[in-house]
Design a protein around this motif. Sequence first.
Motif, short mmCIF file in Angstrom:
data_model
loop_
_atom_site.label_atom_id
_atom_site.label_comp_id
_atom_site.label_asym_id
_atom_site.label_seq_id
_atom_site.Cartn_x
_atom_site.Cartn_y
_atom_site.Cartn_z
N PRO A 435 -22.34 -29.25 0.68
CA PRO A 435 -23.38 -28.29 1.05
C PRO A 435 -23.56 -27.15 0.05
O PRO A 435 -24.67 -26.69 -0.17
N TRP A 436 -22.45 -26.69 -0.55
CA TRP A 436 -22.59 -25.57 -1.49
C TRP A 436 -21.42 -25.53 -2.46
O TRP A 436 -20.34 -26.05 -2.20
N GLN A 437 -21.71 -24.91 -3.58
CA GLN A 437 -20.69 -24.65 -4.59
C GLN A 437 -21.15 -23.44 -5.40
O GLN A 437 -22.33 -23.34 -5.76
N GLU A 438 -20.24 -22.52 -5.67
CA GLU A 438 -20.60 -21.31 -6.39
C GLU A 438 -19.55 -20.98 -7.45
O GLU A 438 -18.37 -21.33 -7.31
N ILE A 439 -19.99 -20.30 -8.49
CA ILE A 439 -19.11 -19.81 -9.54
C ILE A 439 -19.36 -18.32 -9.69
O ILE A 439 -20.49 -17.89 -9.92
N PHE A 440 -18.31 -17.53 -9.53
CA PHE A 440 -18.42 -16.08 -9.64
C PHE A 440 -17.73 -15.61 -10.92
O PHE A 440 -16.62 -16.04 -11.23
N HIS A 441 -18.38 -14.71 -11.63
CA HIS A 441 -17.80 -14.07 -12.81
C HIS A 441 -17.70 -12.57 -12.55
O HIS A 441 -18.64 -11.97 -12.00
N SER A 442 -16.61 -11.97 -12.95
CA SER A 442 -16.46 -10.53 -12.75
C SER A 442 -15.76 -9.90 -13.94
O SER A 442 -14.90 -10.52 -14.59
N ASN A 443 -16.15 -8.68 -14.24
CA ASN A 443 -15.49 -7.86 -15.25
C ASN A 443 -15.14 -6.52 -14.61
O ASN A 443 -16.02 -5.85 -14.06
N ALA A 463 -2.34 15.91 -10.47
CA ALA A 463 -3.79 15.84 -10.31
C ALA A 463 -4.33 14.82 -11.30
O ALA A 463 -3.89 14.74 -12.44
N GLY A 464 -5.25 13.99 -10.83
CA GLY A 464 -5.79 12.97 -11.71
C GLY A 464 -6.99 12.30 -11.10
O GLY A 464 -7.39 12.58 -9.97
N PHE A 465 -7.58 11.39 -11.86
CA PHE A 465 -8.74 10.66 -11.35
C PHE A 465 -8.75 9.26 -11.97
O PHE A 465 -8.12 8.99 -12.99
N LYS A 466 -9.47 8.39 -11.33
CA LYS A 466 -9.69 7.03 -11.81
C LYS A 466 -11.18 6.73 -11.76
O LYS A 466 -11.83 6.98 -10.73
N SER A 467 -11.73 6.21 -12.83
CA SER A 467 -13.12 5.76 -12.82
C SER A 467 -13.12 4.24 -12.96
O SER A 467 -12.29 3.68 -13.66
N MET A 468 -14.06 3.60 -12.31
CA MET A 468 -14.07 2.13 -12.27
C MET A 468 -15.48 1.60 -12.49
O MET A 468 -16.45 2.12 -11.93
N ILE A 469 -15.57 0.58 -13.32
CA ILE A 469 -16.82 -0.12 -13.54
C ILE A 469 -16.58 -1.60 -13.24
O ILE A 469 -15.69 -2.22 -13.83
N VAL A 470 -17.34 -2.17 -12.34
CA VAL A 470 -17.22 -3.58 -11.98
C VAL A 470 -18.58 -4.24 -12.10
O VAL A 470 -19.56 -3.77 -11.50
N SER A 471 -18.65 -5.28 -12.88
CA SER A 471 -19.88 -6.07 -12.96
C SER A 471 -19.56 -7.49 -12.51
O SER A 471 -18.53 -8.04 -12.89
N ALA A 472 -20.41 -8.06 -11.71
CA ALA A 472 -20.16 -9.40 -11.16
C ALA A 472 -21.46 -10.14 -11.00
O ALA A 472 -22.53 -9.56 -10.80
N GLY A 473 -21.38 -11.44 -11.08
CA GLY A 473 -22.54 -12.30 -10.89
C GLY A 473 -22.09 -13.68 -10.49
O GLY A 473 -20.91 -14.02 -10.57
N ASN A 474 -23.03 -14.50 -10.04
CA ASN A 474 -22.67 -15.85 -9.62
C ASN A 474 -23.75 -16.84 -10.02
O ASN A 474 -24.91 -16.48 -10.25
N THR A 475 -23.34 -18.07 -10.13
CA THR A 475 -24.27 -19.18 -10.39
C THR A 475 -24.01 -20.27 -9.35
O THR A 475 -22.90 -20.39 -8.82
N VAL A 476 -25.03 -21.03 -9.07
CA VAL A 476 -24.94 -22.12 -8.09
C VAL A 476 -25.26 -23.42 -8.79
O VAL A 476 -26.43 -23.69 -9.10
#
Length: 486
Positions: A435-443, A463-476
């Motif tokens: 019925p389905w199949q997916e591929i996810f990519h993330s950075n 005292a400190g901080f964390k910044s985060m960048i996440v990019s993700a996508g998928n293909t079917v």
Amino acid sequence: MATVAAFAPYHAWAADASPPEHATHSPDTTKTQATRAQRVLRHQASETISVFGHGSTRQMTSVTRTMMEQSVPGTSPMKVLNQLPGIVYQSADPFGAYEYSSSLYMRGFSQNQIGFTLDDIPLGDQQFNNYNGLSITRAITTDNVGGADVSQGAGAVDVASNSNLGGAIQFHSLDPSHTRGGTVEQTFGSNQTFRTFARINSGDLNSSGTRFYASYARTDMNLWKGGGYDYSDQVNAKIVQPLANGSSIKAFFDWSSTQQFDYQDMTQNYLSTIGPKLSNYYPNYTAAYQAAQGIYPTQYQKSNDPYDAAYYAGTANRVDYFGGITLDENLSSHLNWKTTVYGHGDSGYSTWTTPYMPSPNGAPLSQRVQDPGIQRGGFLSAVTYGIARHKINAGVWYEYGRFTEGRSFAEAPLLGQGTLGNPTDGYPSNVFATPWQEIFHSNTFTFHLQDTFQVMKNLKINAGFKSMIVSAGNTVPTRTSRRTGG
């Protein structure tokens, strides 16, 4: 994400048996005090109060190697964490290694809100079938865990995790011994439990202290109720190369192969009508086939949902390759640079014999197959600089991940023409629908900066901080949704 925390060590003192200098006592009073002091000493001998600080600005508790050794060999480190206040871990199997049923809560946070690492390498959220990590029991043999540090408040900003909302659990692998030798453990138990562990330590190979160990563990046990088993093979290896000025290079490798049969989900109704020994039908294919037709065992008919009370079987099969190398370099007496490069590959499949999808041949059930896969790699790098009363730490974490998953259905034989056999023996060849199949990519990329200020001997402010960048996508991928051939 930003954190501000302060920590001041504190201590617990037993009552002082010595009277104040200005006090006067009669002989009877002195005798009574001596008796009380003896009771206090006996009480202290049977109980231990421990306070952990580790010089951290956060409340840190630890599970030590000694605590690990007090558990049955092979027990999941997650289950050992149950000894700590504020942590609850549950699993359906005695070792605590059956992932589908496991759950951990820490101060009200569930495990998908907690960060997990092994030697600073991210392990994801420890959920079954997670997309960016693996279970600690598959990442390292329990016998090679040196300990764990637990932050039950806010996790430190330098923890490599994007899920540490409610704290962090950082596992550490055991370093090779300086002494050459070996360890062999053999465990026997009920339900045909049989576990073997062997480790060889090289000892110091040269004057610089180069040393390594290699280990193998095999666990085989039947389920404590119903048919099926839990089986695993695991290999670990670690090498340490000391460098000048207390620096070092350390490399760790893990390979694991796991096959697990599922325990059936329980409800209050099932407990009261069928009983606590409710389990799947495996290896009784006839009973599962008839249940899919609406013909149930007598006891099952008393429940409010006999259709879902049990299935033929559910299984999980996983093979993992996991490892990393760490350079911990003291560039000067005030400057440290630590970098870790890691990689992880996971493949396998899970099965569930479902009565909700009939087979094309007319059988009232089929075998649903999920085939998740993980390929991820990344690095962590941070520098720590001490100046005056300040310790400044800055670093980055980057990870690329590829997660694939699909769902297929395999044909089940008609009654009298065979059975589904052991689902862990191999991926089914008679798939008739996908019925389905997916591929996810993330950075994922994070940067953190923090400063720890030593206000006085027993007080630090962080005292400190964390910044985060996440990019993700998928293909079917384009797949045929249904086919009748094998």
